[in-house]
Design a protein around this motif. Sequence first.
Motif, PDB file in Angstrom:
ATOM      1  N   GLY A 234       3.999  -7.377 -18.465  1.00  6.42           N
ATOM      2  CA  GLY A 234       4.327  -5.994 -18.118  1.00  6.42           C
ATOM      3  C   GLY A 234       3.171  -5.282 -17.452  1.00  6.42           C
ATOM      4  O   GLY A 234       3.340  -4.604 -16.428  1.00  6.42           O
ATOM      5  N   ILE A 235       1.999  -5.412 -18.013  1.00  9.38           N
ATOM      6  CA  ILE A 235       0.819  -4.762 -17.444  1.00  9.38           C
ATOM      7  C   ILE A 235       0.495  -5.384 -16.084  1.00  9.38           C
ATOM      8  O   ILE A 235       0.142  -4.673 -15.130  1.00  9.38           O
ATOM      9  N   GLY A 236       0.649  -6.689 -15.971  1.00 10.63           N
ATOM     10  CA  GLY A 236       0.422  -7.358 -14.679  1.00 10.63           C
ATOM     11  C   GLY A 236       1.376  -6.839 -13.619  1.00 10.63           C
ATOM     12  O   GLY A 236       0.969  -6.585 -12.471  1.00 10.63           O
ATOM     13  N   TYR A 237       2.632  -6.653 -13.990  1.00  8.43           N
ATOM     14  CA  TYR A 237       3.605  -6.117 -13.023  1.00  8.43           C
ATOM     15  C   TYR A 237       3.242  -4.698 -12.623  1.00  8.43           C
ATOM     16  O   TYR A 237       3.379  -4.320 -11.458  1.00  8.43           O
ATOM     17  N   MET A 238       2.770  -3.904 -13.570  1.00  9.50           N
ATOM     18  CA  MET A 238       2.366  -2.530 -13.250  1.00  9.50           C
ATOM     19  C   MET A 238       1.228  -2.539 -12.228  1.00  9.50           C
ATOM     20  O   MET A 238       1.247  -1.769 -11.259  1.00  9.50           O
ATOM     21  N   PHE A 239       0.229  -3.424 -12.420  1.00  2.77           N
ATOM     22  CA  PHE A 239      -0.874  -3.500 -11.454  1.00  2.77           C
ATOM     23  C   PHE A 239      -0.365  -3.975 -10.098  1.00  2.77           C
ATOM     24  O   PHE A 239      -0.762  -3.446  -9.064  1.00  2.77           O
ATOM     25  N   TYR A 240       0.523  -4.976 -10.078  1.00  3.01           N
ATOM     26  CA  TYR A 240       1.084  -5.482  -8.826  1.00  3.01           C
ATOM     27  C   TYR A 240       1.861  -4.376  -8.115  1.00  3.01           C
ATOM     28  O   TYR A 240       1.703  -4.166  -6.907  1.00  3.01           O
ATOM     29  N   PHE A 241       2.715  -3.640  -8.845  1.00  2.00           N
ATOM     30  CA  PHE A 241       3.503  -2.559  -8.257  1.00  2.00           C
ATOM     31  C   PHE A 241       2.595  -1.490  -7.672  1.00  2.00           C
ATOM     32  O   PHE A 241       2.805  -1.005  -6.559  1.00  2.00           O
ATOM     33  N   ASP A 242       1.546  -1.117  -8.422  1.00  3.03           N
ATOM     34  CA  ASP A 242       0.623  -0.098  -7.944  1.00  3.03           C
ATOM     35  C   ASP A 242      -0.106  -0.575  -6.693  1.00  3.03           C
ATOM     36  O   ASP A 242      -0.279   0.188  -5.734  1.00  3.03           O
ATOM     37  N   TYR A 243      -0.512  -1.824  -6.675  1.00  6.66           N
ATOM     38  CA  TYR A 243      -1.192  -2.381  -5.498  1.00  6.66           C
ATOM     39  C   TYR A 243      -0.263  -2.344  -4.291  1.00  6.66           C
ATOM     40  O   TYR A 243      -0.665  -1.927  -3.199  1.00  6.66           O
ATOM     41  N   LYS A 244       0.981  -2.786  -4.467  1.00  7.09           N
ATOM     42  CA  LYS A 244       1.961  -2.781  -3.365  1.00  7.09           C
ATOM     43  C   LYS A 244       2.210  -1.354  -2.880  1.00  7.09           C
ATOM     44  O   LYS A 244       2.280  -1.108  -1.670  1.00  7.09           O
ATOM     45  N   ARG A 245       2.342  -0.444  -3.802  1.00  9.81           N
ATOM     46  CA  ARG A 245       2.627   0.948  -3.450  1.00  9.81           C
ATOM     47  C   ARG A 245       1.490   1.543  -2.631  1.00  9.81           C
ATOM     48  O   ARG A 245       1.712   2.271  -1.675  1.00  9.81           O
ATOM     49  N   ARG A 246       0.259   1.207  -2.962  1.00  8.43           N
ATOM     50  CA  ARG A 246      -0.890   1.778  -2.274  1.00  8.43           C
ATOM     51  C   ARG A 246      -1.182   1.107  -0.935  1.00  8.43           C
ATOM     52  O   ARG A 246      -1.649   1.763  -0.011  1.00  8.43           O
ATOM     53  N   ASN A 247      -0.924  -0.190  -0.818  1.00 10.97           N
ATOM     54  CA  ASN A 247      -1.403  -0.943   0.336  1.00 10.97           C
ATOM     55  C   ASN A 247      -0.324  -1.428   1.303  1.00 10.97           C
ATOM     56  O   ASN A 247      -0.664  -1.842   2.402  1.00 10.97           O
ATOM     57  N   ASP A 248       0.935  -1.401   0.933  1.00  7.79           N
ATOM     58  CA  ASP A 248       1.988  -1.932   1.804  1.00  7.79           C
ATOM     59  C   ASP A 248       2.832  -0.784   2.358  1.00  7.79           C
ATOM     60  O   ASP A 248       3.626  -0.182   1.632  1.00  7.79           O
TER      61      ASP A 248
END
Length: 174
Positions: free
Chosen positions: A18-32
């Motif tokens: 869950g925490i890994g997905y949150m970091f992945y989602f945040d990264y995608k939201r900021r950079n893509d």
Amino acid sequence: MKNSTIAIATVTGILTVGIGYMFYFDYKRRNDPQFRKQLKRERKQAAKAAKEAENESKESKLKLFERVIVESARESYPTTPEAKEKYFMEQVTVGETLCGQGPTYYDEAVLPFYKALKVYPAPGELLTIYQKTIPEPVFQTITTILAIEQKAMSSQHTETPEEAAASATGVDVE
């Protein structure tokens, strides 16, 4: 292994994912930029769908108000006390039966309760009883319809009840 150790390991694994997905989602939201555009589109679609659902709900309520007012105005009510009592009991029974079938039948239950209110000798007293016994959405609809009808009747004495209901609700009577 003990059951508690297995449970702790399972919970830890789920939390890590869950925490890994949150970091992945945040990264995608900021950079893509494409991901951001997709999220923005989805938010707009959700807001549009919510607005349409709200408008449909308001429109259906207005149609319900109009239908109840028009049908109760067209109804020929009994004149003798015995006939009024019998009619009242029939309408309340029908309304209670519909309410007992669940929230999907609440709109249909409004008309019988409203007709029963029309023949009751003390409507204010009956409204107090309704408030305590019938479901809140049905009671709110009945009081709203009463207010609309009274406003229409007091402001426009020259129109028929159907026309007054239509002008008060803003819906055309066919």
